[in-house]
Design a protein around this motif. Structure first.
Motif, mmCIF file in Angstrom:
data_model
loop_
_atom_site.group_PDB
_atom_site.id
_atom_site.type_symbol
_atom_site.label_atom_id
_atom_site.label_comp_id
_atom_site.label_asym_id
_atom_site.label_seq_id
_atom_site.Cartn_x
_atom_site.Cartn_y
_atom_site.Cartn_z
ATOM 1 N N LEU A 186 0.849 -1.190 0.000
ATOM 2 C CA LEU A 186 0.000 0.000 0.000
ATOM 3 C C LEU A 186 0.884 1.239 0.000
ATOM 4 N N ASN A 187 0.424 2.258 -0.685
ATOM 5 C CA ASN A 187 1.163 3.520 -0.686
ATOM 6 C C ASN A 187 0.254 4.630 -0.176
ATOM 7 N N ASN A 188 0.830 5.775 0.066
ATOM 8 C CA ASN A 188 0.059 6.947 0.475
ATOM 9 C C ASN A 188 -0.254 7.755 -0.783
ATOM 10 N N PRO A 189 -1.485 7.701 -1.277
ATOM 11 C CA PRO A 189 -1.787 8.367 -2.547
ATOM 12 C C PRO A 189 -1.754 9.882 -2.454
ATOM 13 N N TYR A 190 -1.917 10.434 -1.245
ATOM 14 C CA TYR A 190 -1.887 11.887 -1.085
ATOM 15 C C TYR A 190 -0.503 12.444 -1.413
ATOM 16 N N VAL A 191 0.525 11.680 -1.115
ATOM 17 C CA VAL A 191 1.884 12.082 -1.472
ATOM 18 C C VAL A 191 2.231 11.604 -2.875
#
Length: 427
Positions: A343-348
């Motif tokens: 999982l990644n942080n889509p906001y960044v």
């Protein structure tokens, strides 16, 4: 190149703790941005509320060359509060001075005119987004704009024109529909488009959750005039936010449009307000969208506490069913699948992708996609407000609904009455 995070749930807060390392491993060594010799990426923040503050933090986390240079807002206290919070986090990369802080309806023009600005971060109320985006593109400035792209058909037509101008000028537009930068969504959408559940026959989109008063402040009227009061409380007035089906549920509608590679052809809807009765917006909607090929999409959104919550999307195909909620994704059917990737942080990630695209010359332009997803929400809203079935082509090409003010200044402007289905007419 994508730098992957651990296979765990990643929140904005936890991501920011490790963002420096992620940014360095992802972006250092890339070619310099824009003109030869440019070392820094000066940012202008337009709209200094909580979302604007967080968007700046996300952009600073995405790339070590970014620095905030100019700020603009309608209200001085919001600007100063956000500036103070940003300085606490990144004092060395906040280059804002008293000469690059602007307040008022024309503040965005002054911020974009600060020498050296290369990227606009726009988190002003959605009503103003078409205006601000047009100004940035005309000034040759790349843009990150929060969703939605506008609040009315006139604004969406403007965004579509601006997106085309940006394409011609080689300027990037990335929108805050961050699921398009979320690896779990990218994986699932590819599988859907590759036919892993067969031909899609129906879809379901949900943002069924609680009231937003715990997130947005409600400012009491006091001595404020109409415009001041409504702009302070913009999430509760249709002309400023588009209603929550547009302002929030656009995320889920965007996923549906993305997966189907289409927008609806018509819709009918129901909605109303039972609990969340501030301003003039609704607190619940259910929409029946028809997409090309007769695909039916049921859309549900709500902002009321105390009920069962559901946020995510599902797709029914000839050979299976796919369900995704941002943390999990699975397919049941003839070709079952469970996402087990990282999982990644889509906001960044959306800012990483934006800046990388500019550096490598293949600039991202999400203007058309976010405009159409926003118009999908507007279509559902107007169907619910009026009680009528409405076609996309009429809304896009013939509707005269335009919330543009004759003049942007504080003063009187009574809010529109709450819409009554069967009585409120489409414009």
């Amino acid at each position: 190149m994508k730098t992957k995070l651990s296979n765990s749930t990643v929140t904005r807060r936890t991501f920011l703790k490790t963002s420096a390392a992620v940014s360095a491993s992802t972006l250092l060594g890339a070619e310099k941005l824009f003109a030869a010799g440019t070392e820094k990426i000066p940012l202008a923040l337009i709209g200094c509320g909580g979302r604007g503050r967080d968007a700046v933090l996300d952009c600073l986390a995405a790339d070590p060359a970014t620095e905030l240079t100019a700020m603009a807002d309608l209200f001085e206290d919001r600007l100063k509060d956000t500036l103070d919070k940003l300085k606490e986090k990144h004092p060395e990369r906040i280059r804002v001075t008293p000469q690059t802080m602007f307040v008022g309806f024309d503040a965005y023009q002054k911020a974009l005119a600060v020498p050296g600005i290369l990227l606009m971060i726009n988190a002003a109320p959605p009503h103003f987004r078409p205006i601000h985006l047009k100004a940035a593109v005309e000034a040759g400035i790349h843009s990150f704009i929060e969703k939605p792209a506008g609040v009315d058909p006139a604004g969406i037509r403007s965004v579509l024109q601006t997106a085309e101008l940006a394409r011609q000028k080689g300027l990037a537009i990335v929108a805050g529909t961050q699921r398009r930068h979320q690896w779990i969504y990218q994986d699932m959408i590819k599988r859907l488009q590759d036919g892993q559940i067969g031909s899609i026959r129906a879809a379901y989109a949900y943002w069924v959750g609680g009231d937003m008063l715990g997130y947005w402040n409600w400012y009491q009227r006091g001595q404020m005039d109409d415009i001041q009061f409504q702009c302070r409380n913009w999430p509760w007035f249709t002309w400023l936010c588009g209603d929550h089906i547009v302002e929030q549920h656009v995320h889920n509608l965007d996923v549906v449009n993305w997966a189907l590679n289409a927008h609806p052809v018509q819709a009918m809807a129901i909605g109303g307000r039972q609990v969340r009765t501030l301003g003039n917006i609704y607190d619940h909607f259910t929409v029946d969208f028809e997409y090309p090929g007769g695909i039916r999409v049921t859309s549900m959104c709500r902002q009321i506490n105390g009920g069962a919550d559901r946020i995510g999307e599902s797709f029914t195909g000839a050979d299976g069913i796919a369900v995704i909620d941002g943390q999990t994704a699975k397919i049941d059917g003839s070709r079952p699948y469970q996402y087990e990737g990282r999982l990644n942080n889509p906001y960044v990630q959306e800012h990483i992708d934006l800046i990388q695209s500019i550096r490598n010359g293949s600039v991202l332009n999400e203007g058309k996609a976010v405009a159409e997803s926003t118009m999908t929400g507007i279509l559902g809203r107007i169907c619910a407000y009026t009680g009528r079935a409405i076609r996309w082509d009429w809304l896009m090409n013939a509707s005269k609904l335009d919330y543009t003010l004759p003049k942007y200044e504080f003063g009187p402007r009574p809010a529109e009455p709450v819409a009554v289905p069967g009585q409120t007419n489409p414009v």
